[in-house]
Design a protein around this motif. Structure first.
Motif, short mmCIF file in Angstrom:
data_model
loop_
_atom_site.label_atom_id
_atom_site.label_comp_id
_atom_site.label_asym_id
_atom_site.label_seq_id
_atom_site.Cartn_x
_atom_site.Cartn_y
_atom_site.Cartn_z
N HIS A 1 0.89 -1.16 0.11
CA HIS A 1 0.21 0.12 -0.12
C HIS A 1 0.86 1.29 -0.06
O HIS A 1 1.44 1.56 1.22
N PRO A 2 1.20 1.84 -1.10
CA PRO A 2 1.55 3.09 -1.10
C PRO A 2 1.13 4.18 -0.64
O PRO A 2 0.05 4.46 -0.99
N VAL B 1 8.14 12.72 -5.98
CA VAL B 1 9.39 12.38 -5.04
C VAL B 1 8.76 11.68 -3.90
O VAL B 1 7.70 11.92 -3.28
N LEU B 2 9.50 10.67 -3.45
CA LEU B 2 8.94 9.79 -2.34
C LEU B 2 9.52 10.25 -1.07
O LEU B 2 9.42 9.34 -0.24
N ALA B 3 10.37 11.22 -1.06
CA ALA B 3 11.02 11.57 0.45
C ALA B 3 10.06 11.78 1.33
O ALA B 3 9.08 12.53 1.12
N GLY B 4 10.25 11.10 2.59
CA GLY B 4 9.26 11.15 3.72
C GLY B 4 7.86 10.48 3.31
O GLY B 4 7.05 10.44 4.05
N ARG B 5 7.81 9.81 2.33
CA ARG B 5 6.66 8.86 2.01
C ARG B 5 6.65 7.53 2.44
O ARG B 5 7.79 7.09 2.54
N HIS B 6 5.76 7.03 2.64
CA HIS B 6 5.56 5.53 3.36
C HIS B 6 5.19 4.58 2.26
O HIS B 6 3.96 4.80 1.57
N VAL B 7 5.42 3.21 2.36
CA VAL B 7 5.02 2.12 1.74
C VAL B 7 4.96 1.19 2.54
O VAL B 7 5.82 0.50 3.19
N ILE B 8 3.48 0.56 2.67
CA ILE B 8 3.47 -0.30 3.66
C ILE B 8 3.63 -1.93 3.13
O ILE B 8 2.88 -1.90 1.65
N LEU B 9 4.17 -2.86 3.48
CA LEU B 9 4.43 -4.13 3.01
C LEU B 9 3.82 -5.10 3.78
O LEU B 9 3.78 -5.03 5.13
N ILE B 10 3.21 -5.67 3.20
CA ILE B 10 2.14 -7.07 4.25
C ILE B 10 2.67 -8.41 3.76
O ILE B 10 2.86 -8.51 2.33
N LEU C 1 11.93 -2.89 -5.18
CA LEU C 1 11.52 -1.82 -6.04
C LEU C 1 11.48 -0.34 -5.43
O LEU C 1 11.77 0.47 -6.34
N PHE C 2 11.53 -0.22 -4.24
CA PHE C 2 11.63 1.07 -3.68
C PHE C 2 13.23 1.32 -3.09
O PHE C 2 13.45 2.52 -2.49
N ALA C 3 13.78 0.40 -3.45
CA ALA C 3 15.35 0.60 -2.62
C ALA C 3 16.00 1.76 -3.27
O ALA C 3 16.77 2.46 -2.41
N SER C 4 15.70 1.94 -4.48
CA SER C 4 16.38 3.16 -5.05
C SER C 4 15.71 4.41 -4.75
O SER C 4 16.17 5.73 -5.12
N VAL D 1 10.09 5.18 2.57
CA VAL D 1 10.20 4.42 3.83
C VAL D 1 9.41 3.07 3.91
O VAL D 1 8.24 3.53 3.76
N THR D 2 9.80 1.98 3.77
CA THR D 2 9.04 0.79 3.84
C THR D 2 8.60 0.51 5.37
O THR D 2 9.58 0.41 6.23
#
Ligand SMILES: O=C(O)C(=O)C[C@]1(C(=O)O)C=C[C@@H](O)C=C1
Length: 363
Positions: free
Chosen positions: A205-206, A214-223, A237-240, A244-245
């Motif tokens: 869930h992005p 820009v994804l700075a300061g954004r969160h991606v939830i991984l389930i 996929l978000f490593a680069s 923040v996951t």
């Protein structure tokens, strides 16, 4: 000097500012390259604070408002992060010719994800009856062709997503499958069916909208739905990026989302509806805007522009929303009762409860 002469001076200064910003961006890109080379994270909060403190100091010396200088720098740092992140996503090209199918890729978030994967070097195909973003190959039905992609992303609204995930379970594709749903309970059975069918499945869930560049300061939830490899592949996929996951299980996700999305959306929808019913034109209100009202209105405007069907799904399909909305209803009633009966203590208690709660949070 007359006004045209003064304006000519300003024009020159504005030009210099733009060229200086471009020079700054060039150096920032070089820093980004160097960080990639040494594996250092792109974002450096300590350095950002130093930069902001420095310019506040310069502003004081120069006799201008330190916050004006800090505001300008925040914009420039934001631009730096966008530039470094886009360069890095391209340079690290996770995709390397791997293939992805984005089902629902003509939707706003699906389109964002398709472009995100494309920038990483994936050959992206869109499965969407309504069309595809420009430049992408498309199949009208997601199952009208082989499903041998390395990655299949389900980016449709929730009800079709549950059907499609269940359909994928019977096709048993060899690649990794995940959805982008805002609520996970309605997808539980389908995700379990995929897992049971041996499909490498996860769910993500992005926590940002399709306008994020820009994804700075954004969160991606991984389930974790039972396959660590699939989860780690989604994380990679978000490593680069500078996103923040955060990992959690399916139930916790929906509990948190009831507050993070459900409650905040509800509050803003109610706020805007109350304004709309007031009979006072928005321009009139903007003209007398206070700090709180201005900030609140900016948030409410963002919410009002969103897709109401998606927002209805977020409210109605999350079993955990009930308690959050009931608590909101109770708080409004307590506030109303306190104001109507002139019970100042009840009002103070309500505010104190909130303040104590927020202050109990770690800094
Ligand atoms: O100094 C760096 O490391 C940079 O990448 C430059 C910069 C900036 O724009 O000043 C940008 C991003 C970092 O988070 C910190 C600072």
């Amino acid at each position: 000097m007359d006004i045209p002469q003064l304006r000519a001076q300003l024009d020159q200064i504005d030009r210099d500012l733009v060229y200086l910003a471009a020079e700054r961006q060039r150096i920032v890109a070089e820093i980004g390259r160097s960080k990639r080379g040494t594996g250092r994270p792109l974002r450096d909060f300590k350095r950002e604070k130093e930069v902001l403190d420095n310019v506040r100091g310069h502003a004081r010396e120069a006799g201008i408002d330190p916050e004006l200088a800090a505001g300008l720098m925040e914009l420039l740092i934001g631009a730096s992060l966008t530039r470094q992140e886009q360069d890095t996503v391209r340079a690290l090209s996770q995709g390397n010719g791997r293939r992805a199918l984005v089902i629902g890729g003509n939707g706003r978030m699906g389109g964002w994800f398709a472009r995100f994967l494309d920038a990483q070097g994936f050959a992206v195909e869109i499965g969407d009856p309504t069309g595809a973003p420009e430049g992408f190959a498309r199949r009208e039905r997601w199952d009208a062709g082989p499903l041998d992609h390395d990655l299949i992303v389900v980016a449709t609204p929730l009800r079709p997503a549950a059907r499609i995930l269940a359909g994928l379970a019977s096709h048993r594709p060899p690649g990794i499958v995940f959805d982008l749903g805002s609520i996970k309970t309605p997808l539980r059975e389908s995700l379990q069916a995929l897992q049971a069918a041996g499909v490498r499945t996860t769910s993500i869930h992005p926590m940002f909208g399709p306008s994020a560049n820009v994804l700075a300061g954004r969160h991606v939830i991984l389930i974790d739905t039972g396959n660590r490899d699939a989860l780690e592949a989604a994380r990679a996929l978000f490593a680069s990026t500078t996103a923040v996951t955060v990992e959690m299980d399916l139930d916790e996700h929906d509990q948190m989302i009831a507050l993070v999305l459900g409650l905040s959306h509800a509050l803003n929808i109610a706020f805007t509806a109350a304004l709309a019913g007031s009979g006072v034109a928005p321009e009139r209100l903007r003209a007398v805007s206070s700090t709180t009202f201005g900030a609140q209105l900016a948030i409410a405007e963002g919410v009002a522009r969103e897709n109401p069907h998606l927002y209805f799904e977020i409210q109605s399909l999350n079993a955990h929303n009930g308690p959050a909305l009931t608590a909101l209803d109770e708080a409004v009633h307590t506030l109303l009762a306190a104001v109507r009966s002139g019970d100042e203590q009840q009002f103070v208690d309500l505010m104190s409860r909130g303040r104590d709660y927020l202050h109990a949070l770690p800094e």
